[in-house]
Every structure is written in C-alpha cells, then in structure tokens.
Write a protein that holds these residues in place. Structure first.
Motif, PDB file in Angstrom:
ATOM      1  N   LYS A 157      29.406   6.786   2.689  1.00  0.00           N
ATOM      2  CA  LYS A 157      28.494   7.720   2.026  1.00  0.00           C
ATOM      3  C   LYS A 157      27.343   8.037   2.973  1.00  0.00           C
ATOM      4  O   LYS A 157      26.685   7.140   3.486  1.00  0.00           O
ATOM      5  CB  LYS A 157      27.946   7.089   0.740  1.00  0.00           C
ATOM      6  CG  LYS A 157      26.869   7.896   0.031  1.00  0.00           C
ATOM      7  CD  LYS A 157      27.483   9.076  -0.700  1.00  0.00           C
ATOM      8  CE  LYS A 157      26.446   9.787  -1.574  1.00  0.00           C
ATOM      9  NZ  LYS A 157      25.421  10.520  -0.772  1.00  0.00           N
ATOM     10  N   ALA A 158      27.121   9.328   3.237  1.00  0.00           N
ATOM     11  CA  ALA A 158      26.074   9.750   4.165  1.00  0.00           C
ATOM     12  C   ALA A 158      24.912  10.385   3.415  1.00  0.00           C
ATOM     13  O   ALA A 158      25.122  11.138   2.449  1.00  0.00           O
ATOM     14  CB  ALA A 158      26.622  10.742   5.177  1.00  0.00           C
ATOM     15  N   ASP A 159      23.699  10.058   3.840  1.00  0.00           N
ATOM     16  CA  ASP A 159      22.533  10.795   3.344  1.00  0.00           C
ATOM     17  C   ASP A 159      22.460  12.160   4.028  1.00  0.00           C
ATOM     18  O   ASP A 159      22.204  13.179   3.377  1.00  0.00           O
ATOM     19  CB  ASP A 159      21.251  10.009   3.621  1.00  0.00           C
ATOM     20  CG  ASP A 159      21.188   8.708   2.840  1.00  0.00           C
ATOM     21  OD1 ASP A 159      21.438   8.738   1.622  1.00  0.00           O
ATOM     22  OD2 ASP A 159      20.888   7.672   3.449  1.00  0.00           O
ATOM     23  N   ILE A 160      22.677  12.148   5.343  1.00  0.00           N
ATOM     24  CA  ILE A 160      22.628  13.382   6.137  1.00  0.00           C
ATOM     25  C   ILE A 160      23.881  13.488   6.984  1.00  0.00           C
ATOM     26  O   ILE A 160      24.255  12.536   7.682  1.00  0.00           O
ATOM     27  CB  ILE A 160      21.392  13.403   7.055  1.00  0.00           C
ATOM     28  CG1 ILE A 160      20.099  13.321   6.235  1.00  0.00           C
ATOM     29  CG2 ILE A 160      21.379  14.660   7.924  1.00  0.00           C
ATOM     30  CD1 ILE A 160      18.845  13.174   7.085  1.00  0.00           C
ATOM     31  N   VAL A 250      35.665  16.601   5.442  1.00  0.00           N
ATOM     32  CA  VAL A 250      34.594  15.703   5.883  1.00  0.00           C
ATOM     33  C   VAL A 250      33.519  15.597   4.811  1.00  0.00           C
ATOM     34  O   VAL A 250      33.033  14.492   4.493  1.00  0.00           O
ATOM     35  CB  VAL A 250      33.985  16.201   7.213  1.00  0.00           C
ATOM     36  CG1 VAL A 250      32.742  15.384   7.579  1.00  0.00           C
ATOM     37  CG2 VAL A 250      35.018  16.110   8.338  1.00  0.00           C
ATOM     38  N   ILE A 251      33.119  16.717   4.219  1.00  0.00           N
ATOM     39  CA  ILE A 251      32.087  16.709   3.175  1.00  0.00           C
ATOM     40  C   ILE A 251      32.561  15.932   1.951  1.00  0.00           C
ATOM     41  O   ILE A 251      31.822  15.116   1.381  1.00  0.00           O
ATOM     42  CB  ILE A 251      31.696  18.149   2.795  1.00  0.00           C
ATOM     43  CG1 ILE A 251      30.949  18.822   3.956  1.00  0.00           C
ATOM     44  CG2 ILE A 251      30.835  18.167   1.530  1.00  0.00           C
ATOM     45  CD1 ILE A 251      30.690  20.299   3.764  1.00  0.00           C
ATOM     46  N   ASN A 252      33.793  16.160   1.523  1.00  0.00           N
ATOM     47  CA  ASN A 252      34.320  15.442   0.371  1.00  0.00           C
ATOM     48  C   ASN A 252      34.387  13.945   0.622  1.00  0.00           C
ATOM     49  O   ASN A 252      34.159  13.138  -0.278  1.00  0.00           O
ATOM     50  CB  ASN A 252      35.711  15.964   0.017  1.00  0.00           C
ATOM     51  CG  ASN A 252      35.675  17.354  -0.603  1.00  0.00           C
ATOM     52  OD1 ASN A 252      34.669  17.748  -1.204  1.00  0.00           O
ATOM     53  ND2 ASN A 252      36.760  18.092  -0.458  1.00  0.00           N
ATOM     54  N   ARG A 253      34.701  13.571   1.856  1.00  0.00           N
ATOM     55  CA  ARG A 253      34.885  12.153   2.180  1.00  0.00           C
ATOM     56  C   ARG A 253      33.543  11.432   2.318  1.00  0.00           C
ATOM     57  O   ARG A 253      33.395  10.303   1.861  1.00  0.00           O
ATOM     58  CB  ARG A 253      35.706  12.043   3.471  1.00  0.00           C
ATOM     59  CG  ARG A 253      35.961  10.631   3.959  1.00  0.00           C
ATOM     60  CD  ARG A 253      37.172  10.603   4.884  1.00  0.00           C
ATOM     61  NE  ARG A 253      37.102  11.614   5.905  1.00  0.00           N
ATOM     62  CZ  ARG A 253      36.607  11.408   7.123  1.00  0.00           C
ATOM     63  NH1 ARG A 253      36.120  10.229   7.451  1.00  0.00           N
ATOM     64  NH2 ARG A 253      36.613  12.376   8.026  1.00  0.00           N
ATOM     65  N   SER A 292      34.900  18.544  -3.899  1.00  0.00           N
ATOM     66  CA  SER A 292      34.750  17.515  -4.933  1.00  0.00           C
ATOM     67  C   SER A 292      33.342  16.930  -4.916  1.00  0.00           C
ATOM     68  O   SER A 292      32.966  16.184  -5.814  1.00  0.00           O
ATOM     69  CB  SER A 292      35.778  16.395  -4.723  1.00  0.00           C
ATOM     70  OG  SER A 292      35.597  15.786  -3.460  1.00  0.00           O
ATOM     71  N   TRP A 293      32.573  17.293  -3.845  1.00  0.00           N
ATOM     72  CA  TRP A 293      31.185  16.834  -3.725  1.00  0.00           C
ATOM     73  C   TRP A 293      30.339  18.016  -3.278  1.00  0.00           C
ATOM     74  O   TRP A 293      30.687  18.729  -2.355  1.00  0.00           O
ATOM     75  CB  TRP A 293      31.057  15.696  -2.707  1.00  0.00           C
ATOM     76  CG  TRP A 293      29.633  15.307  -2.463  1.00  0.00           C
ATOM     77  CD1 TRP A 293      28.823  15.736  -1.444  1.00  0.00           C
ATOM     78  CD2 TRP A 293      28.844  14.420  -3.248  1.00  0.00           C
ATOM     79  NE1 TRP A 293      27.576  15.168  -1.549  1.00  0.00           N
ATOM     80  CE2 TRP A 293      27.563  14.346  -2.657  1.00  0.00           C
ATOM     81  CE3 TRP A 293      29.087  13.656  -4.396  1.00  0.00           C
ATOM     82  CZ2 TRP A 293      26.532  13.563  -3.164  1.00  0.00           C
ATOM     83  CZ3 TRP A 293      28.065  12.875  -4.908  1.00  0.00           C
ATOM     84  CH2 TRP A 293      26.804  12.831  -4.290  1.00  0.00           C
ATOM     85  N   GLN A 294      29.217  18.223  -3.933  1.00  0.00           N
ATOM     86  CA  GLN A 294      28.343  19.342  -3.604  1.00  0.00           C
ATOM     87  C   GLN A 294      27.048  18.820  -2.999  1.00  0.00           C
ATOM     88  O   GLN A 294      26.241  18.177  -3.681  1.00  0.00           O
ATOM     89  CB  GLN A 294      28.006  20.160  -4.854  1.00  0.00           C
ATOM     90  CG  GLN A 294      27.215  21.423  -4.560  1.00  0.00           C
ATOM     91  CD  GLN A 294      27.990  22.433  -3.726  1.00  0.00           C
ATOM     92  OE1 GLN A 294      29.199  22.590  -3.884  1.00  0.00           O
ATOM     93  NE2 GLN A 294      27.307  23.099  -2.803  1.00  0.00           N
TER      94      GLN A 294
END
Length: 297
Positions: A157-160, A250-253, A292-294
């Motif tokens: 999980k990334a903050d940035i 990449v964003i979803n992961r 799946s992630w915004q």
C-alpha cells in the motif's frame, strides 16, 4: 534534577552503545572462490557491475566460497542483472553442504542474505538455471554499512505513487519529494519507472533510491527507452492501451492516496515524460479504465 540526571545517563548510554557498535567489514578479499564453471569467475569480484558472471545452463553449476575459520561470513551482498535467478544458498556442516536459504527468487537486483557465520558456503542455481550474478561481496559480523542495500518487497500500500519516465527524472523534476516524504513525513513513497534502458541505469536507480531513503523495492515497467518529442509519438512507441492497462494495474495493486507524474508538456518536451503525465488523466480523472482503487489526488 533527578529527572535531568536520568535523562543524561540514558543519553550517554545510548551514545556509548552506538559508538561501540561494530560495523561489518567487507571480507571478500579473504574469500577463496571456486566454481564448477570458472570462465570469467573473476567478474564476481571485479567491482564492475556492467560485466556479469553469466553462466550457461548447467545442472551441476555452483560457486563456492571458503574463508579462514577465524573470519567466517555473516552476510552475502549479491548484485544480479535485471533477471535474478532463483539460487540455493548452502552452508558447509562439516560433512557436506546443506540448504540454508534461497536468493534471487524475489526479483531484487540488489539483495542481502544474512548468514550464521559460515567458513564455507555455496551458491547453486535451482532447476539447472543460469546464474546471472554480476557482483558478490562477503561481510563479517556487525552492523551493515549504510550503502549495503537490504531491500524490502514493494509496498502493498502506497501513500504516494511517483510515476517516473526514466531513472534520474525522479530527482531532476520532482526535487526532494522522495527524501522529504519518506524520511521527514514518514510516508510510503513508491517509485514506478516506465523504463530504465540498461543494466547500468538499473543499478544506478537502485543506488539513488537507497541513498534517498527508500527501503521498499520500486516498480519497474518493461517499456523501451526510445526518444520522442511529441505525446502522439510516445504513445505510438509504447501503445496507448498498453500504457493505460499497465498503469491501471499498478494503481489497483498499490492503492496510492496520491499519484505524482510528469508535467503534461514533458518539462522540456520529452514524449515519454508527456506520456507519464497524460496517461494518469484518463485513468484517474476520466475513468477510461475500471479502477478498483481511486486515488484521492
């Protein structure tokens, strides 16, 4: 006053403990290396990461290191090519070698393996594969020197999420973002490189990230490093759908809260930089892919 004295005592003890901590020494020079395939074995310790000890597939392939009993190995620092190969680390038990750990199986091009203090060790590729090592360093007991890269897996999980077109762009165009948000703000920053062009640049980007305070391995995408001056040409080289699909994955992961990318004009007009910035808009702003992630920003 008593509280002040107690604080000063604790501070002195901490300072004394830090001062007495012994740093692990590079004892590679004391190690005698042998191998079942000796051609260019010297490349393992020549300090030249652009000259790997690439070994053809041989089921009996192994590299062995022997040290004086008084100076055993407590760690191995392995530098692989961009294609690390799963390899068994074996320790001599007095009568033969027994498996101790597996390295090269996590996709880390710079990897540290802690040992229990071994006078003899052996590296054996698993399943008869190649051994794509470019450097091997041996360390004594003690705290690791700061430059030894003991990478952790890419953060779940990334903050940035910083989308960088090439290695060095993350510093030239994004300033102190990585060290500030990593070291000062204690945020999880993950760098995603669209391309890294060569083995040399791969090692350089890992050196740079480690120096900047990163400890989680970056994301390395497989796009070719070809120069272009326009957004259309950049997309033509890589394929717009391929770029969007890959970045969406990449964003979803990684589920970043914030995504940072290049200027829409590519800073000085570089097509790959333009792609980095432009591709984030249809994904995050225009919903061209079902994320799946915004990200929030």
């Amino acid at each position: 006053m008593k509280r002040l004295m107690l604080c000063l005592t604790v501070l002195l003890l901490l300072t004394f403990g830090c001062a007495c901590a012994e740093e692990a020494a590079d004892i590679t020079g004391q190690c005698k290396f042998t191998a079942s395939y000796r051609d260019k074995l010297f490349r393992l310790t020549d300090g030249k990461r652009n000259q790997p000890f690439e070994v053809p597939k041989k089921r009996d392939m192994w590299v062995e290191g022997t040290l004086p009993e008084s100076s055993p190995a407590f760690g191995l620092y392995l530098t692989w090519t961009s294609a690390p190969t799963p390899t068994s680390v074996e320790i001599w038990n007095g009568t033969g070698f027994e498996p101790f750990a597996v390295c090269g199986d996590r996709g880390l091009s710079h990897e540290y393996v802690a040992l229990p203090g071994a006078a003899r060790f052996r590296l054996s590729p698993l399943e008869g594969r190649e051994m794509n090592l470019t450097e091997l360093q041996v360390f004594s007991a003690g705290d690791l020197p700061g430059w030894v890269q003991d990478w952790q897996p890419t953060a779940a999980k990334a903050d940035i999420l910083l989308v960088s077109a090439h290695p060095d762009d993350e510093y030239i165009f994004f300033g102190g973002l990585i060290p500030f948000y990593t070291a000062v703000r204690q945020k999880q920053v993950t760098v995603c490189y669209l391309t890294y062009a060569s083995e040399e640049r791969l090692h350089e980007l890992l050196d740079g990230l480690w120096t900047a305070g990163q400890r989680q391995y970056p994301v390395l995408l497989p796009f070719r490093d070809l120069f272009s001056r326009t957004l259309d040409k950049g997309y033509a080289i890589w394929g717009r759908d391929a770029v969007l699909d890959t970045l969406a994955d990449v964003i979803n992961r990684l589920q970043p809260e914030v995504v940072v990318a290049h200027d829409l004009q590519g800073e000085y007009g570089h097509g790959a930089h333009r792609v980095s910035g432009d591709a984030c808009l249809p994904l995050i702003r225009d919903s061209e892919r079902a994320l799946s992630w915004q990200p929030k920003k």
